[in-house]
Design a protein around this motif. Structure first.
Motif, PDB file in Angstrom:
ATOM      1  N   VAL A 191       0.854  -1.186   0.000  1.00 53.12           N
ATOM      2  CA  VAL A 191       0.000   0.000   0.000  1.00 53.12           C
ATOM      3  C   VAL A 191       0.889   1.234   0.000  1.00 53.12           C
ATOM      4  N   LEU A 192       0.656   2.136  -0.939  1.00 51.23           N
ATOM      5  CA  LEU A 192       1.359   3.408  -0.983  1.00 51.23           C
ATOM      6  C   LEU A 192       0.758   4.355   0.057  1.00 51.23           C
ATOM      7  N   CYS A 193       1.595   5.205   0.650  1.00 48.80           N
ATOM      8  CA  CYS A 193       1.096   6.081   1.712  1.00 48.80           C
ATOM      9  C   CYS A 193       1.958   7.333   1.808  1.00 48.80           C
ATOM     10  N   SER A 194       1.318   8.479   1.975  1.00 45.89           N
ATOM     11  CA  SER A 194       2.063   9.715   2.246  1.00 45.89           C
ATOM     12  C   SER A 194       2.957   9.499   3.460  1.00 45.89           C
ATOM     13  N   SER A 195       4.194   9.979   3.373  1.00 43.98           N
ATOM     14  CA  SER A 195       5.100   9.832   4.510  1.00 43.98           C
ATOM     15  C   SER A 195       4.886  10.914   5.555  1.00 43.98           C
ATOM     16  N   LEU A 196       4.632  12.149   5.112  1.00 39.34           N
ATOM     17  CA  LEU A 196       4.457  13.265   6.052  1.00 39.34           C
ATOM     18  C   LEU A 196       3.016  13.264   6.551  1.00 39.34           C
ATOM     19  N   THR A 197       2.782  12.554   7.643  1.00 39.57           N
ATOM     20  CA  THR A 197       1.434  12.381   8.162  1.00 39.57           C
ATOM     21  C   THR A 197       1.495  11.881   9.593  1.00 39.57           C
ATOM     22  N   PHE A 198       0.349  11.846  10.231  1.00 40.42           N
ATOM     23  CA  PHE A 198       0.199  11.222  11.553  1.00 40.42           C
ATOM     24  C   PHE A 198       0.250   9.709  11.378  1.00 40.42           C
ATOM     25  N   VAL A 199       0.731   9.027  12.388  1.00 41.72           N
ATOM     26  CA  VAL A 199       0.967   7.581  12.286  1.00 41.72           C
ATOM     27  C   VAL A 199      -0.302   6.792  12.009  1.00 41.72           C
ATOM     28  N   ALA A 200      -1.475   7.343  12.349  1.00 42.23           N
ATOM     29  CA  ALA A 200      -2.727   6.629  12.114  1.00 42.23           C
ATOM     30  C   ALA A 200      -2.986   6.388  10.634  1.00 42.23           C
ATOM     31  N   SER A 201      -2.378   7.177   9.751  1.00 39.13           N
ATOM     32  CA  SER A 201      -2.549   6.951   8.319  1.00 39.13           C
ATOM     33  C   SER A 201      -1.884   5.653   7.884  1.00 39.13           C
ATOM     34  N   ALA A 202      -0.806   5.275   8.576  1.00 36.19           N
ATOM     35  CA  ALA A 202      -0.014   4.109   8.176  1.00 36.19           C
ATOM     36  C   ALA A 202      -0.298   2.862   8.996  1.00 36.19           C
ATOM     37  N   ASN A 203      -0.637   3.028  10.275  1.00 38.00           N
ATOM     38  CA  ASN A 203      -0.774   1.859  11.141  1.00 38.00           C
ATOM     39  C   ASN A 203      -1.785   0.832  10.646  1.00 38.00           C
ATOM     40  N   PRO A 204      -2.958   1.231  10.129  1.00 40.76           N
ATOM     41  CA  PRO A 204      -3.894   0.205   9.661  1.00 40.76           C
ATOM     42  C   PRO A 204      -3.332  -0.650   8.526  1.00 40.76           C
ATOM     43  N   ILE A 205      -2.431  -0.102   7.727  1.00 41.25           N
ATOM     44  CA  ILE A 205      -1.786  -0.894   6.676  1.00 41.25           C
ATOM     45  C   ILE A 205      -1.026  -2.047   7.319  1.00 41.25           C
ATOM     46  N   LYS A 206      -0.209  -1.712   8.292  1.00 41.14           N
ATOM     47  CA  LYS A 206       0.596  -2.711   9.006  1.00 41.14           C
ATOM     48  C   LYS A 206      -0.293  -3.699   9.750  1.00 41.14           C
ATOM     49  N   GLN A 207      -1.354  -3.180  10.378  1.00 37.89           N
ATOM     50  CA  GLN A 207      -2.236  -4.045  11.172  1.00 37.89           C
ATOM     51  C   GLN A 207      -3.007  -5.049  10.316  1.00 37.89           C
ATOM     52  N   LEU A 208      -3.194  -4.724   9.048  1.00 40.81           N
ATOM     53  CA  LEU A 208      -3.847  -5.658   8.130  1.00 40.81           C
ATOM     54  C   LEU A 208      -2.863  -6.630   7.491  1.00 40.81           C
ATOM     55  N   GLY A 209      -1.599  -6.558   7.888  1.00 39.11           N
ATOM     56  CA  GLY A 209      -0.599  -7.484   7.366  1.00 39.11           C
ATOM     57  C   GLY A 209       0.030  -7.051   6.065  1.00 39.11           C
ATOM     58  N   ALA A 210      -0.275  -5.842   5.613  1.00 35.65           N
ATOM     59  CA  ALA A 210       0.291  -5.328   4.370  1.00 35.65           C
ATOM     60  C   ALA A 210       1.570  -4.539   4.660  1.00 35.65           C
ATOM     61  N   THR A 211       2.246  -4.148   3.594  1.00 34.16           N
ATOM     62  CA  THR A 211       3.510  -3.413   3.711  1.00 34.16           C
ATOM     63  C   THR A 211       3.352  -2.012   3.133  1.00 34.16           C
ATOM     64  N   PRO A 212       3.615  -0.981   3.914  1.00 31.83           N
ATOM     65  CA  PRO A 212       3.539   0.384   3.370  1.00 31.83           C
ATOM     66  C   PRO A 212       4.784   0.739   2.568  1.00 31.83           C
ATOM     67  N   VAL A 213       4.578   1.482   1.507  1.00 28.57           N
ATOM     68  CA  VAL A 213       5.661   2.116   0.760  1.00 28.57           C
ATOM     69  C   VAL A 213       5.384   3.615   0.840  1.00 28.57           C
ATOM     70  N   PHE A 214       6.324   4.368   1.386  1.00 28.40           N
ATOM     71  CA  PHE A 214       6.071   5.770   1.710  1.00 28.40           C
ATOM     72  C   PHE A 214       6.515   6.698   0.587  1.00 28.40           C
ATOM     73  N   ILE A 215       5.719   7.753   0.388  1.00 32.68           N
ATOM     74  CA  ILE A 215       5.921   8.709  -0.685  1.00 32.68           C
ATOM     75  C   ILE A 215       6.175  10.089  -0.084  1.00 32.68           C
ATOM     76  N   ASP A 216       7.163  10.771  -0.606  1.00 32.94           N
ATOM     77  CA  ASP A 216       7.580  12.090  -0.125  1.00 32.94           C
ATOM     78  C   ASP A 216       6.520  13.152  -0.430  1.00 32.94           C
ATOM     79  N   SER A 217       6.727  14.335   0.122  1.00 36.75           N
ATOM     80  CA  SER A 217       5.891  15.512  -0.140  1.00 36.75           C
ATOM     81  C   SER A 217       6.496  16.329  -1.276  1.00 36.75           C
ATOM     82  N   GLU A 218       5.673  17.200  -1.861  1.00 38.98           N
ATOM     83  CA  GLU A 218       6.218  18.209  -2.765  1.00 38.98           C
ATOM     84  C   GLU A 218       6.354  19.511  -1.969  1.00 38.98           C
ATOM     85  N   PRO A 219       7.292  20.381  -2.345  1.00 41.81           N
ATOM     86  CA  PRO A 219       7.700  21.455  -1.435  1.00 41.81           C
ATOM     87  C   PRO A 219       6.731  22.610  -1.278  1.00 41.81           C
TER      88      PRO A 219
END
Length: 526
Positions: A191-219
């Protein structure tokens, strides 16, 4: 009472007692600082000191140096916390504590008055309708989960956002979890996910057994970088990996660049879960935030732009998905007389009482947005001339709620200066925080892949910072764009108090303190 420049509270030892009395009367702070020609603190002078001198017959023309020798003044260092200051006040029974630098020079003053008047980052702002709607829930005895307020809140929120369906949940995190599951995310998925965010955006990915791939911000907008997203999608396709979903976060009340992101995800066959937890009320090219994803989520936590104390919402245009969300959020009970279950579920539904609060809050959303935008405008106008400070921009086509007013410090020692400023604000009882620490820098997600805004492979490059701008910028970076934008935003980023219920005096106080704190931050890191 607003803070005065520290210079107005300082007098040389050659000043007369009459001078000191006049200055005490003019400043009304109850204390003066006697300093030498290098700014070193020699002693403090209070009303009591002058009263005792008068009773002892000391002429008003006598210099301050003629006062009886006092004990060394009670001071704290630039590194002292609010707790340290308050402990010293209590131990010494004093109401003012000077702050001195390493050379003993007076650089700040903390008063007990301000320690009793905290300015919060984003406090709840309730009105009259909420009370009436909650009372209605009690009167009708609909206080358990579900009920007419829940049904109405779902309809009203969906209509406001411009989608067909909504399911109220116990939190925004619960809505994210449900959304990912409904998109089929499970063990082994990516699952792709914004990196600059609160951890709740990413934790459900991990909790479902999937692997996050994090994407940077634009300036400019600080949201997910279409450039980095394209690089990630191409790289994963080359490796034969099809992402199951993408969590695109709308940061600090502002939409991501959906005109670039949505077609890109569609071309690669990746459904979007739009994390609009922080952006209810924002628009992108006239469309409401939360109306772009295959599914979208909102949060009504206590610090959000509107609140139900705790709660969230999952929205979308697919009735089957939202109906399935309702089923999963009520323990996935089958429509049978007895309790029948063929899939696992959760206790994720919102209570009828809290939904009543949400309905009342939704009625004043426009006012809340306007108030927060006014807070930001006052900060920008007051701090616009501060060198090396760049505000989170509002690019063309965006209308941000300014849920939190955020800026980034640029140049050398940005993180140290940010920390010194946050320490200073906390010492003066003003709540501020750093910009979110990116997920790819979190120990919890060490080893996860990360695609930076400017290509240097798919791992985070060495630490970088933005180039100094020479003035408070409206948001466009003035120097070279860093490879790792979200890292640089975290290292220099600050979120200021932004509540819609802030008074004019509180806003002015924050502006004045930020100006002073930034001035001291250079001295703190020197």
């Amino acid at each position: 009472m607003p803070h005065l420049p520290l210079s107005q509270l300082c007098l040389p030892p050659t000043a007369t007692l009459h001078d000191a009395l006049a200055r005490l009367d003019a400043t009304a702070q109850g204390i003066l600082l006697v300093t030498d020609d290098q700014g070193r603190l020699l002693r403090t002078v209070t009303d009591g000191d002058l009263r005792r001198a008068a009773l002892a017959g000391t002429p008003s023309t006598a210099p301050l140096s003629a006062l009886p020798t006092a004990h060394a003044p009670h001071t704290v260092s630039l590194q002292a916390s609010q707790r340290d200051v308050l402990a010293l006040m209590d131990a010494q029974r004093i109401d003012h504590v000077p702050v001195v630098d390493a050379g003993g020079r007076a650089v700040d003053l903390v008063t007990r008055r301000e320690l009793s008047q905290r300015v919060y980052l984003s406090s709840p702002h309730l009105g009259d309708d909420e009370v009436a709607l909650v009372q209605e829930a009690f009167t009708s005895n609909w206080i358990a989960p579900l009920g007419p307020h829940v049904d109405a809140f779902e309809r009203e929120l969906a209509a406001r956002v411009g989608v067909q369906h909504a399911a109220a949940t116990s939190s925004g995190t619960a809505a994210l979890h449900l959304g990912l599951r409904l998109l089929g995310v499970g063990p082994g998925d990516v699952v792709l996910c914004s990196s600059l965010t609160f951890v709740a955006s990413a934790n459900p990915i991990k909790q479902l057994g999937a692997t996050p791939v994090f994407i940077d911000s634009e300036p400019q907008s600080w949201n997910l970088s279409p450039q980095a997203l394209a690089a990630a999608l191409e790289a994963l396709r080359a490796e034969g990996i099809q992402p199951k979903a993408a969590v695109v976060v709308n940061l600090y009340g502002q939409s991501a660049e959906m005109d670039a992101i949505a077609p890109l995800l569609e071309r690669f066959g990746v459904p979007m879960l739009e994390d609009a937890a922080e952006s209810l009320g924002a628009t992108y090219r006239g469309r409401p935030s939360g109306s772009f994803g295959h599914l979208a989520v909102f949060s009504f936590n206590g610090n959000k732009i509107i609140t139900t104390s705790g709660g969230g919402m999952l929205v979308g245009n697919d009735p089957a998905l939202i109906e399935h969300a309702r089923k999963l959020s009520t323990q996935a009970r089958e429509p049978a007389r007895h309790y029948e279950h063929i899939e696992d579920g959760y206790n994720y539904r919102l209570s009828n009482v809290l939904a009543g609060i949400g309905r009342g809050q939704l009625r004043v959303l426009d006012q809340r947005v306007q108030s927060r935008r006014e807070v930001f405008a006052q900060y920008r106008d007051a701090l616009g001339a501060v060198p090396g400070l760049r505000w989170m921009a509002e690019p063309e086509g965006h209308r941000s709620t300014r849920w939190l007013s955020a800026f980034v410090l640029e140049g050398e020692d940005a993180q140290a200066r940010r920390d010194a400023l946050l320490d200073f604000l906390e010492r003066h009882n003003v709540e501020a925080r750093p910009v979110w620490k990116p997920m790819h820098l979190q120990p919890l997600y060490a080893g996860c892949r990360y695609f930076a805004h400017a290509a240097q492979g798919n791992a985070g490059p060495p630490q970088v910072s933005l180039t100094p701008s020479g003035g408070g910028s409206a948001g466009r970076p003035s120097g070279p764009i860093p490879h790792d934008v979200s890292r640089a935003l975290f290292e220099g980023g600050v979120c200021l108090p932004s509540g819609s219920n802030m008074s004019a005096a509180q806003r002015a106080r924050v502006c004045e303190l930020v100006t002073r704190g930034l001035g001291l931050s250079w001295r703190s890191v020197a």
